[in-house]
Design a protein around this motif. Structure first.
Motif, mmCIF file in Angstrom:
data_model
loop_
_atom_site.group_PDB
_atom_site.id
_atom_site.type_symbol
_atom_site.label_atom_id
_atom_site.label_comp_id
_atom_site.label_asym_id
_atom_site.label_seq_id
_atom_site.Cartn_x
_atom_site.Cartn_y
_atom_site.Cartn_z
ATOM 1 N N SER A 2 0.962 -1.039 0.076
ATOM 2 C CA SER A 2 0.194 0.018 -0.041
ATOM 3 C C SER A 2 0.968 1.191 0.030
ATOM 4 N N ILE A 3 0.252 2.101 -0.598
ATOM 5 C CA ILE A 3 1.063 3.468 -0.707
ATOM 6 C C ILE A 3 0.809 4.216 0.693
ATOM 7 N N PHE A 34 -4.389 5.224 -0.404
ATOM 8 C CA PHE A 34 -3.285 5.278 0.000
ATOM 9 C C PHE A 34 -3.252 5.800 1.675
ATOM 10 N N LYS A 35 -2.621 5.683 2.395
ATOM 11 C CA LYS A 35 -2.702 6.317 3.755
ATOM 12 C C LYS A 35 -1.622 7.249 4.204
ATOM 13 N N LEU A 36 -2.061 8.171 4.952
ATOM 14 C CA LEU A 36 -1.185 9.320 5.506
ATOM 15 C C LEU A 36 -0.640 8.767 7.135
ATOM 16 N N VAL A 37 0.473 9.084 7.101
ATOM 17 C CA VAL A 37 1.010 8.963 8.361
ATOM 18 C C VAL A 37 1.598 10.038 8.759
ATOM 19 N N ASP A 38 1.193 10.811 9.860
ATOM 20 C CA ASP A 38 1.532 12.072 10.418
ATOM 21 C C ASP A 38 2.837 12.092 11.443
ATOM 22 N N PRO A 60 8.957 15.697 5.092
ATOM 23 C CA PRO A 60 7.877 15.468 4.507
ATOM 24 C C PRO A 60 7.408 16.415 3.513
ATOM 25 N N PRO A 61 6.902 15.860 2.573
ATOM 26 C CA PRO A 61 6.125 14.654 2.295
ATOM 27 C C PRO A 61 7.193 13.522 1.657
ATOM 28 N N GLN A 62 7.183 12.232 2.319
ATOM 29 C CA GLN A 62 7.664 11.147 1.457
ATOM 30 C C GLN A 62 6.673 10.296 1.305
ATOM 31 N N ILE A 63 7.160 9.454 0.171
ATOM 32 C CA ILE A 63 6.148 8.367 -0.241
ATOM 33 C C ILE A 63 6.739 6.737 -0.427
ATOM 34 N N VAL A 64 6.242 6.048 0.133
ATOM 35 C CA VAL A 64 6.854 4.540 -0.068
ATOM 36 C C VAL A 64 5.620 3.629 -0.338
ATOM 37 N N ASN A 65 5.872 2.615 -0.922
ATOM 38 C CA ASN A 65 5.021 1.531 -1.187
ATOM 39 C C ASN A 65 5.367 0.177 -0.491
ATOM 40 N N GLY A 66 4.736 -0.022 0.624
ATOM 41 C CA GLY A 66 4.930 -0.921 1.538
ATOM 42 C C GLY A 66 6.285 -0.569 2.259
#
Length: 91
Positions: A2-3, A34-38, A60-66
């Motif tokens: 998941s993103i 996607f989910k946001l992680v604060d 941030p923002p940084q993006i990962v997949n898994g």
């Protein structure tokens, strides 16, 4: 996989806030889950973001997949412009 988009709810930097909103808006418009992680809520999330990004000072923002790092907001914008968002997000 998941993103995940690492964001900060307490950033005083207007540029960061706009980039976070832009990423969220584009992902929603393309119906990409996607989910946001604060990271402001939990320092462990900030540490995890920086480990995944391979940069001890990443913001941030940084993006990962898994657990696979995709990139930052500039790389995201470039992928959107080049119409290669799926490849960038490793979908």
């Amino acid at each position: 996989m998941s993103i995940t988009v690492f964001v900060s709810s307490v950033s005083s930097n207007l540029r960061i806030k706009k980039k976070q909103q832009n990423i969220e808006s584009i992902l929603e418009s393309k119906k990409i889950d996607f989910k946001l992680v604060d990271i402001a809520q939990n320092s462990d999330d900030k540490d995890r973001m920086r480990v995944l990004a391979g940069n001890p000072t990443a913001l941030p923002p940084q993006i990962v997949n898994g657990d696979v790092y995709c990139g930052d907001s500039d790389a995201f914008d470039n992928a959107v412009e080049m119409e290669s968002l799926d490849a960038f997000l490793k979908l």
